[in-house]
Enzyme design. Structure first.
Site, PDB file in Angstrom:
ATOM      1  N   TYR A 164      -2.167  10.408  -0.999  1.00  0.00           N
ATOM      2  CA  TYR A 164      -2.613  10.794  -2.338  1.00  0.00           C
ATOM      3  C   TYR A 164      -3.381   9.633  -2.950  1.00  0.00           C
ATOM      4  CZ  TYR A 164      -2.411  12.165  -7.268  1.00  0.00           C
ATOM      5  OH  TYR A 164      -2.731  12.488  -8.565  1.00  0.00           O
TER       6      TYR A 164
ATOM      7  N   ASP B 179      -6.129   1.912  -0.045  1.00  0.00           N
ATOM      8  CA  ASP B 179      -5.535   2.248  -1.338  1.00  0.00           C
ATOM      9  C   ASP B 179      -4.196   1.526  -1.457  1.00  0.00           C
ATOM     10  OD1 ASP B 179      -4.247   3.373  -3.508  1.00  0.00           O
ATOM     11  OD2 ASP B 179      -4.930   5.407  -3.096  1.00  0.00           O
TER      12      ASP B 179
ATOM     13  N   LYS C 264      -0.523  -0.050 -10.828  1.00  0.00           N
ATOM     14  CA  LYS C 264       0.915  -0.171 -11.013  1.00  0.00           C
ATOM     15  C   LYS C 264       1.361  -1.607 -11.302  1.00  0.00           C
ATOM     16  CE  LYS C 264       1.744   4.079  -8.435  1.00  0.00           C
ATOM     17  NZ  LYS C 264       1.963   4.947  -9.596  1.00  0.00           N
TER      18      LYS C 264
END
Length: 442
Positions: free
Chosen positions: A145, A240, A272
């Site tokens: 994702y 990613d 994050k």
């Protein structure tokens, strides 16, 4: 005795009247596990407190960012000082320069551009890859994702080299027709797609270590193979690290493989942890590639709140405090919980596998190993829902989905870990009973 959740239930009813599904990110609605989503009033250290006054050991840590735990004293002090100077200027600031320097010092990137979300980072990285190479095709893996970017919300077609179809309403076929989706950890599929489409491929994008189908680590040498294959065909390798960056290790997943194997991605996305709990993200990479971004180059990207001084201050303070001792503590606590989860599930006769990369891990209620999305899809949804609620009733807040990673922080002390360990045998037995009722093989 069941926990009182009346206040959360009332807030959820109010939220559903004004917000789709009552939440601002789908997994929070508890649809995968059922029950009442907990509305959290406050958090400190390793603990969450909901509006009914219930306390929970937090094994989500805001889906990764809270490496130091909630409301860390030094992070709060730095943020409060920054807020006192103003919340947003729309100008360059010193904290964004310092945070960029910290990221470059820890990771394989030469230059960094800040954005406000992981989705925005991935979207921008793909645009840059296409602009740099002059090509259009993007390769991704099923189960990885990369945010709700239209071209990446795609499911695989009927063959390994079939162009993807949209995976959600609202994404037109034209948005995904230049995306190829492959099974993860499958070298043969990668070789085949580059043999057939190599001259058209702008980039291959992958989670450095997938955490959005549960933690599914790359097989040894897989990321190195991807980097080498992209280089051979003139495509860019986009790693990613929104989830794994500064979380799996001090240098992210790259610190566990590329730093030792001698390769680096062309572009990397971050989020994050680097925002310290604030909405901040970034993408970075080779100097020559990043030089194609405006205002130096022709590829346009911009954002009003990019590099926000509050978010960059929080991120910079978090990275400065994220020492090797912090990672050692988080890793040891994670190892204890991983081992106890496996023992509890085995004692209850529940088929399972526990997988990890660095400090991140997840529990699959299926026989392992899990090496791709097809394997991950075999985990028992009924078993996990029962497991989740049994843990929640015993003051442990797990991800409300079987396909997510578990996270700890440096604030997870003996009391927090013991609370988790005490809850695990009950949860394992609940999972076993639910799987028997659902007819799941055990």
């Amino acid at each position: 005795m069941p926990l009182d959740t009346a206040a959360s239930a009332d807030l959820f009813a109010r939220a559903r009247a004004v917000t789709p599904g009552g939440v601002n990110s789908p997994v929070r609605a508890f649809n995968a596990v059922g029950g009442t989503p907990r509305f959290i009033r406050s958090a400190a250290g390793a603990w969450l407190t909901d509006h009914d006054g219930n306390e929970y050991v937090d094994l989500i840590c805001s889906w990764g960012p809270m490496l130091l735990g909630h409301a860390h004293r030094e992070v709060l002090a730095a943020v409060q000082a920054a807020v006192a100077r103003g919340t947003s200027y729309g100008t360059p600031t010193e904290p964004e320069v310092e945070l960029a320097e910290a990221i470059v010092a820890r990771t394989p990137v030469d230059r960094v551009r800040f954005v406000s979300s992981g989705t925005e980072a991935t979207m921008s990285a793909i645009r840059l890859a296409r602009g740099f190479t002059g090509r259009d095709v993007v390769v991704k893996f099923a189960g990885c994702y990369h945010g709700h970017v239209d071209p990446l919300l795609a499911s695989a077609g009927s063959g390994l080299a079939t162009f993807a179809v949209p995976g959600t309403p609202g994404v037109p076929t034209s948005s995904t027709e230049l995306t190829l989706v492959l099974p993860y950890n499958d070298r043969a599929a990668v070789e085949k797609v580059f043999a057939e489409h190599g001259e058209r491929i702008a980039c291959l994008v992958t989670e450095a270590a997938p955490g959005n189908m549960g933690v599914v680590p790359p097989e040894p040498g897989f990321n190195e193979f991807l980097a080498r294959t992209c280089a051979q065909h003139g495509a860019l390798f986009v790693s990613d690290e929104v989830m794994t960056g500064f979380r799996a290790s001090r240098q992210g997943q790259w610190g566990l493989d590329g730093a030792h194997e001698g390769w680096r991605p062309d572009l990397v996305t971050f989020g994050k942890v680097m925002g310290g709990g604030f909405p901040a993200a970034a993408f970075g990479g080779r100097a020559d590639v990043m030089g194609h971004l405006a205002p130096e180059g022709p590829v346009y990207q911009a954002g009003t709140l990019s590099g926000n001084p509050i978010a960059t201050t929080a991120g910079l303070t978090t990275l400065r405090l994220a020492t090797e001792e912090v990672y050692d503590h988080v890793g040891r606590a994670a190892d204890v919980i991983k081992g106890a989860a496996g023992e509890a599930l085995a004692a209850a006769g529940v088929p399972h596998t526990v997988q990890s990369t660095g400090t991140m891990f997840s529990v699959f209620l299926t026989e392992g190993p899990v090496r791709d999305f097809e394997d991950a899809s075999r985990t028992s949804a009924a078993g996990y829902a029962a497991f989740f609620h049994a843990m929640l009733e015993r003051q442990v807040y797990l991800p409300p989905s079987a396909y997510e990673a578990w996270f700890l922080s440096s604030a997870h002390d003996d009391r927090a870990v013991s609370t988790v360990l005490d809850a695990l045998p009950h949860a394992a037995r609940a999972a076993a009973a639910a799987m028997d009722t659902a007819g799941g093989a055990r």
